[in-house]
Each structure stands twice: as structure tokens, then as C-alpha cells.
Design a protein around this motif. Structure first.
Motif, mmCIF file in Angstrom:
data_model
loop_
_atom_site.group_PDB
_atom_site.id
_atom_site.type_symbol
_atom_site.label_atom_id
_atom_site.label_comp_id
_atom_site.label_asym_id
_atom_site.label_seq_id
_atom_site.Cartn_x
_atom_site.Cartn_y
_atom_site.Cartn_z
ATOM 1 N N ARG A 119 -0.211 -1.386 4.417
ATOM 2 C CA ARG A 119 -0.919 -1.010 3.225
ATOM 3 C C ARG A 119 -1.323 -2.219 2.398
ATOM 4 N NH1 ARG A 119 -0.978 4.772 2.915
ATOM 5 N NH2 ARG A 119 -0.820 5.341 5.022
ATOM 6 N N SER A 120 -2.407 -2.181 1.674
ATOM 7 C CA SER A 120 -2.867 -3.260 0.743
ATOM 8 C C SER A 120 -2.011 -3.312 -0.415
ATOM 9 C CB SER A 120 -4.421 -3.156 0.561
ATOM 10 O OG SER A 120 -4.455 -1.993 -0.205
ATOM 11 N N SER A 121 -1.385 -2.544 -0.772
ATOM 12 C CA SER A 121 -0.597 -2.593 -2.157
ATOM 13 C C SER A 121 1.038 -2.461 -1.956
ATOM 14 C CB SER A 121 -0.930 -1.541 -3.325
ATOM 15 O OG SER A 121 -2.522 -1.630 -3.613
ATOM 16 N N CYS A 122 1.569 -3.031 -1.236
ATOM 17 C CA CYS A 122 3.087 -2.927 -0.789
ATOM 18 C C CYS A 122 3.648 -4.460 -1.257
ATOM 19 C CB CYS A 122 3.304 -2.865 1.018
ATOM 20 S SG CYS A 122 2.606 -1.277 1.432
ATOM 21 N N CYS A 123 2.954 -5.077 -2.146
ATOM 22 C CA CYS A 123 3.694 -6.293 -2.494
ATOM 23 C C CYS A 123 4.708 -6.230 -3.396
ATOM 24 C CB CYS A 123 2.455 -7.326 -3.145
ATOM 25 S SG CYS A 123 1.004 -7.055 -2.671
ATOM 26 N N VAL A 124 5.605 -6.894 -3.525
ATOM 27 C CA VAL A 124 6.752 -6.959 -4.697
ATOM 28 C C VAL A 124 6.563 -7.776 -5.601
ATOM 29 C CG1 VAL A 124 9.183 -7.205 -4.592
ATOM 30 C CG2 VAL A 124 8.296 -6.419 -2.604
ATOM 31 N N LEU B 34 3.793 -0.761 -16.788
ATOM 32 C CA LEU B 34 3.226 0.317 -17.069
ATOM 33 C C LEU B 34 1.940 0.732 -16.761
ATOM 34 C CD1 LEU B 34 4.635 0.495 -20.890
ATOM 35 C CD2 LEU B 34 5.367 2.031 -19.112
ATOM 36 N N THR B 35 1.098 -0.597 -16.755
ATOM 37 C CA THR B 35 -0.149 -0.248 -16.164
ATOM 38 C C THR B 35 -0.400 0.023 -14.426
ATOM 39 O OG1 THR B 35 -1.257 -1.974 -17.805
ATOM 40 C CG2 THR B 35 -2.198 -1.776 -15.709
ATOM 41 N N GLU B 36 0.703 -0.879 -14.096
ATOM 42 C CA GLU B 36 1.005 -0.175 -12.368
ATOM 43 C C GLU B 36 1.031 1.077 -12.206
ATOM 44 O OE1 GLU B 36 3.695 -1.708 -8.606
ATOM 45 O OE2 GLU B 36 3.967 -2.602 -10.526
ATOM 46 N N ILE B 37 2.254 1.544 -12.919
ATOM 47 C CA ILE B 37 2.520 3.040 -13.001
ATOM 48 C C ILE B 37 1.242 3.910 -13.096
ATOM 49 C CG2 ILE B 37 3.921 5.067 -13.855
ATOM 50 C CD1 ILE B 37 6.267 2.818 -14.175
ATOM 51 N N GLU B 38 0.486 3.761 -14.405
ATOM 52 C CA GLU B 38 -0.438 4.239 -14.631
ATOM 53 C C GLU B 38 -1.584 4.385 -13.494
ATOM 54 O OE1 GLU B 38 -4.151 4.326 -18.007
ATOM 55 O OE2 GLU B 38 -2.581 2.873 -18.006
ATOM 56 N N ILE B 39 -1.830 3.183 -13.113
ATOM 57 C CA ILE B 39 -2.957 3.204 -11.863
ATOM 58 C C ILE B 39 -2.596 3.973 -10.721
ATOM 59 C CG2 ILE B 39 -4.071 1.462 -10.293
ATOM 60 C CD1 ILE B 39 -3.990 -0.350 -12.589
ATOM 61 N N LEU B 40 -1.245 3.665 -10.274
ATOM 62 C CA LEU B 40 -0.694 4.188 -8.916
ATOM 63 C C LEU B 40 -0.570 5.701 -8.985
ATOM 64 C CD1 LEU B 40 1.931 1.736 -7.704
ATOM 65 C CD2 LEU B 40 -0.673 2.053 -6.879
ATOM 66 N N LYS B 41 -0.334 6.196 -10.469
ATOM 67 C CA LYS B 41 -0.290 7.699 -10.505
ATOM 68 C C LYS B 41 -1.711 8.401 -10.278
ATOM 69 C CE LYS B 41 1.335 9.523 -14.397
ATOM 70 N NZ LYS B 41 1.881 9.801 -15.649
ATOM 71 N N THR B 42 -3.017 7.787 -10.574
ATOM 72 C CA THR B 42 -4.173 8.269 -10.456
ATOM 73 C C THR B 42 -4.918 7.882 -9.391
ATOM 74 O OG1 THR B 42 -5.183 6.322 -11.612
ATOM 75 C CG2 THR B 42 -4.246 8.230 -13.010
ATOM 76 N N VAL B 43 -4.240 7.087 -8.576
ATOM 77 C CA VAL B 43 -5.031 6.679 -7.207
ATOM 78 C C VAL B 43 -4.555 7.492 -6.065
ATOM 79 C CG1 VAL B 43 -5.519 4.708 -5.633
ATOM 80 C CG2 VAL B 43 -5.863 4.317 -8.152
ATOM 81 N N ARG B 44 -5.515 7.873 -5.181
ATOM 82 C CA ARG B 44 -5.258 8.491 -3.945
ATOM 83 C C ARG B 44 -6.075 8.016 -3.111
ATOM 84 N NH1 ARG B 44 -1.309 9.404 -6.241
ATOM 85 N NH2 ARG B 44 -0.097 11.353 -6.465
ATOM 86 N N HIS B 45 -5.727 7.003 -2.292
ATOM 87 C CA HIS B 45 -6.603 6.402 -1.252
ATOM 88 C C HIS B 45 -5.728 5.926 0.047
ATOM 89 C CE1 HIS B 45 -9.227 3.314 0.349
ATOM 90 N NE2 HIS B 45 -10.279 3.503 -0.410
ATOM 91 N N PRO B 46 -6.417 6.147 1.197
ATOM 92 C CA PRO B 46 -5.596 6.119 2.475
ATOM 93 C C PRO B 46 -5.035 4.498 2.616
ATOM 94 C CG PRO B 46 -7.878 6.403 2.785
ATOM 95 C CD PRO B 46 -7.720 6.685 1.482
ATOM 96 N N HIS B 47 -5.676 3.448 1.770
ATOM 97 C CA HIS B 47 -5.227 2.322 2.130
ATOM 98 C C HIS B 47 -4.447 1.750 0.842
ATOM 99 C CE1 HIS B 47 -9.138 2.008 4.631
ATOM 100 N NE2 HIS B 47 -7.812 2.381 5.452
ATOM 101 N N ILE B 48 -4.120 2.492 0.104
ATOM 102 C CA ILE B 48 -3.273 2.127 -1.041
ATOM 103 C C ILE B 48 -1.977 2.930 -1.143
ATOM 104 C CG2 ILE B 48 -3.013 1.930 -3.814
ATOM 105 C CD1 ILE B 48 -5.990 1.827 -3.946
ATOM 106 N N VAL B 49 -0.863 2.206 -1.192
ATOM 107 C CA VAL B 49 0.476 2.911 -1.366
ATOM 108 C C VAL B 49 0.524 3.972 -2.270
ATOM 109 C CG1 VAL B 49 1.701 1.240 -2.687
ATOM 110 C CG2 VAL B 49 2.934 2.438 -0.749
#
Length: 437
Positions: free
Chosen positions: A431-436, A61-76
Motif C-alpha cells: 500500500r502507498s501509506s505504509c511509511c514509518v 493528530l492530523t494523520e489520525i484524523e485523515i486515516l479515520k475518514t479515508v477508505r480507499h483500496p490503496h491506503i492503509v
């Protein structure tokens, strides 16, 4: 052994899931295409609900919350998320180059300048969700990247991210993680050990890179490099990170360089051209339009050529000065027979000059210049007024000029390599956030 049918991708109404890209403790990632005319390629992270306990649910849930708000060229980018009775699906931006780990494996080891570019692209926005005083006891992430305090004490704070960056940098430079192991028990034993992390035998990295790496991989979080120190570290070099400001900085510097050049101030012009090129290359990385990229490359080539011409002029001007300095150095050496430490520093300066003139290893020569200058400055501080002090002062000025000239030469070479490196698809496909997880 599981049958191939057990890896059949799940069904989604709006997407066709195709090849399986990877899997982790909680999720499997597939390449997918949006149904309809667009056929947009995406990555779909599939999390089985039955694998989630309270802690992992909170993490997701934290991952979803963060990724919903982040717009950055180096973050998926998280495009959407949906769920059904069995799974939760994260619809993510497709990165054609895969993740950083795959990029490293495909090339085995990365040059320092490439590793630096990835360090510049890492985004630490996630760290704000865990303050330095907010200790946790739940283990998250891959054990290979876990800081010792996570495994040994199971209490940790945001400083564990710095350790993980150190592991990534080590892996990028040497092709394996510092705790590479054949089993989890062997890995845990290495993590729990008090043995200091060191670089592989024969490792050839710059002094700045070595310093950062060993300070990141400090077992004790209290003596590990801090976030503030990391962001200002000269190897990370955020000043020259590709950004919207890169081109403006480059243009300002090159205008100053041209003015000095027209005034026949060769040394000042050379320094300014080198500084401008250090911003022009990141500007090429940042630019997305291919035609404008090509124009910038031509500019880099033009200014680099002029800088090379200026190097010859500066070297010619320096020749007489350096010849005079050699005579003074011989006199100073004779006057320092009663000062073993000063004599040793002067011998080191002669070795540095010989290495510089051989042209075999400019970085090693620069390191020796810096070491001997440190010793000579200490000697100068303790030297009383007199002829020897005057000669020592002149020697230091001469060596500083040589070191500065050498530093410019090294920067020029790095800039030209970086300009050609831009032709590799680094920034856009990895990108820096493509980990599984």
C-alpha cells in the motif's frame, strides 16, 4: 550498542506484538495479532509520547484524523487507536507485502509498467489539508524525499508532494534515490545544489517516463509539474487505472471490435481490440475473485490472439501501400536537394523505417517517426502548391500510418506483459501509506 532487550515490544491488552517491522523519527511499527479466536494480523505503530513536540503532536493528530475518514483500496486503513501513559498506538491494516520501499529493495529496480501501476495507486487526498498557498516552516518526513524548498527555505506548500513522487519514481526505476548519500551533510549539500537532476548514465526509459520524471524533479516549485498536469500526464495514464469501470469499458470496445472484424474492416478492428485489451488488463487487476480473474485472462488471451491475426492482415494490406510510398519517397528526396532541413527529415524517416523493419527497438523507431513527422509537418506548412507539396503530403500520411501501426504493436506487447504481470501480488499486499515516520 543497544541490547536486544531494548527493542522488546510494549504490551497491549487486546493485541500480542511480535516482530519489529521498522522505525523512524517518532515511531516504531510492529506486526501484531489480535487476542482471541480471530487472531487477526495487524500492524501497530507505536509513538512514544516523550518524543513528541508541539509540531509532531499536531502532525500525528492530523494523520489520525485523515486515516479515520479515508477508505480507499490503496491506503492503509486505520482500524483503531489507543494510548497509555507512555505511548500512542495506531492499529493499522496489515499489508503482507510491506511498504513500497521494501518492495523496491526486494526487486532492486522495477519495470516501467510496474512503476506506473504504483503511480496510479498513489492517493493525493492528504494534499487537500494543505492548500497551495498555505506555507509551512516545520520540516516533516524523511530528508531523502524532501523537496529543495523545504531544506533551503524551510517554507513550502503542497507541491513538495510532487517532488517526493518524483524521488519515489526515480528510486523505483533505478534502485536508488537521486540524492543517495552516505551522510546527512552530503545529502543536504546535494539538495542545496543548483545542479539539474538528470537520469543515471545509460538509463533506458521511455520518452513519456523521462518527461514526467524530470518535470517532477524540477528544483523550482514554480516550474515543477502541477497536480493537474501530473494527473493528466500520459505516463501516469489514469484512463487505464484499474477500477470498477474497467470491465464495462473493455466490453463496449470489444463489441465494436467484433462488429468491425465481421465487416472485414481489419485496421479499425485491430485498433478497437487493442483499446479493449488496455481496459481488460486493469479489469483483471481490479477483480478479486480468482475464478473470475481466470475467465478474464482467457478473454484477454482470446482477443490478443485475434489481434495478432489482424496484424498480419493489416500488414499485408499495408505492404503494397508502403511499396508505392517508397517510390514516391525517392522522387521526393531528389526534389528536395535544395532543402537541407527537409532532406534531413526524409533521411530520418528512412532510418525510422529501417529500425521498425529490424524489430530491434520498436520504441526507438516510434520516437524517430514522431521526430521526423514533426519536421515534415513544419516543412509542409511552408511548402507552396505544387508537385513536391503533393508528394510531401503523401509521405506524411504514409509515415503516420506506419507510426500508428507500430504504436498498436507496442501496446499489444505491453498489454500481454501486463496480463502476465497480474500474477504478482502487487495491489493487495503493498500500500502507498505504509511509511514509518
Amino acid at each position: 550498542m543497544a541490547s536486544s532487550s531494548s527493542y522488546a515490544p510494549p504490551k497491549l491488552d487486546d493485541f500480542i506484538l511480535t516482530e519489529r517491522l521498522g522505525s523512524g523519527t517518532y515511531a516504531t511499527v510492529y506486526k501484531a495479532y489480535r487476542k482471541g479466536e480471530s487472531r487477526e494480523a495487524v500492524a501497530v505503530k507505536v509513538v512514544a509520547k516523550k518524543t513528541l513536540n508541539k509540531a509532531s503532536t499536531e502532525n500525528l493528530l492530523t494523520e489520525i484524523e485523515i486515516l479515520k475518514t479515508v477508505r480507499h483500496p490503496h491506503i492503509v486503513q486505520l482500524k483503531d487507536f489507543v494510548w497509555d501513559s507512555e505511548n500512542i498506538y495506531l492499529i493499522l491494516e496489515w499489508c503482507s507485502g510491506g511498504d513500497l520501499s521494501r518492495f523496491i529493495r526486494s526487486r532492486r529496480i522495477l519495470p516501467e509498467r510496474v512503476a506506473r501501476r504504483f503511480l496510479q495507486q498513489m492517493d493525493f487526498g492528504f494534499a487537500q489539508y494543505m492548500s497551495p498557498w498555505d506555507e509551512k516552516s516545520v520540516l516533516r518526513g524523511s530528508p531523502l524525499y524532501m523537496a529543495p524548498e523545504m531544506v533551503c527555505r524551510r517554507q513550502y506548500d503542497s507541491r513538495v508532494d510532487l517532488w517526493s513522487v518524483g524521488v519515489i519514481l526515480y528510486e523505483a526505476l533505478f534502485g536508488r534515490a537521486p540524492f543517495a548519500s552516505k551522510s546527512y551533510s552530503e545529502l543536504e549539500e546535494k539538495i542545496r545544489s543548483n545542479q539539474r537532476i538528470d537520469l543515471p548514465p545509460g538509463a533506458r526509459v521511455s520518452k513519456q517516463c523521462r518527461d514526467l520524471l524530470l518535470r517532477l524533479l524540477e528544483r523550482n516549485p514554480d516550474t515543477r509539474i502541477t497536480f493537474a498536469e501530473f494527473f493528466t500526464h500520459p505516463f501516469v495514464d489514469l484512463e487505464h487505472m484499474p477500477s470498477a469501470e474497467s470491465l464495462g469499458k473493455a466490453k463496449d470496445l470489444v463489441l465494436q471490435a467484433v462488429q468491425k472484424d465481421q465487416g472485414s474492416e481489419w485496421s479499425a478492428a485491430l485498433s478497437l481490440y487493442c483499446s479493449a485489451l488496455e481496459h481488460f488488463v486493469p479489469a483483471i487487476y481490479y477483480e478479486t475473485d480468482q475464478q473470475r480473474k481466470d475467465v478474464l485472462r482467457k478473454k484477454v488471451s482470446q482477443y490478443a490472439s485475434r489481434a495478432e491475426e489482424l496484424k498480419v492482415l493489416v500488414a499485408s494490406d499495408n505492404k503494397l501501400i508502403f511499396e508505392e510510398a517508397r517510390t514516391s519517397r525517392d522522387v521526393l528526396r531528389e526534389m528536395s536537394r535544395d532543402q537541407p532541413r527537409l532532406l534531413a527529415a526524409l533521411e530520418m524517416s528512412s532510418e525510422a523505417i529501417a529500425k521498425e523493419q529490424s524489430g530491434l527497438d520498436d520504441n526507438e523507431a516510434l520516437d524517430e517517426y514522431q521526430q521526423c513527422l514533426g519536421e515534415l509537418l513544419l516543412a509542409l506548412a511552408a511548402e507552396p502548391q505544387g508537385r513536391r507539396r503533393e508528394l510531401l503530403h503523401s509521405e506524411i500520411k504514409s509515415l503516420m500510418s506506419r507510426a500508428e501501426y507500430l504504436k498498436k504493436n507496442i501496446k499489444m506487447q505491453e498489454t500481454q506483459r501486463d496480463a502476465s504481470l497480474d500474477r504478482e501480488p502487487l495491489a493487495d499486499s503493498v500500500r502507498s501509506s505504509c511509511c514509518v515516520q
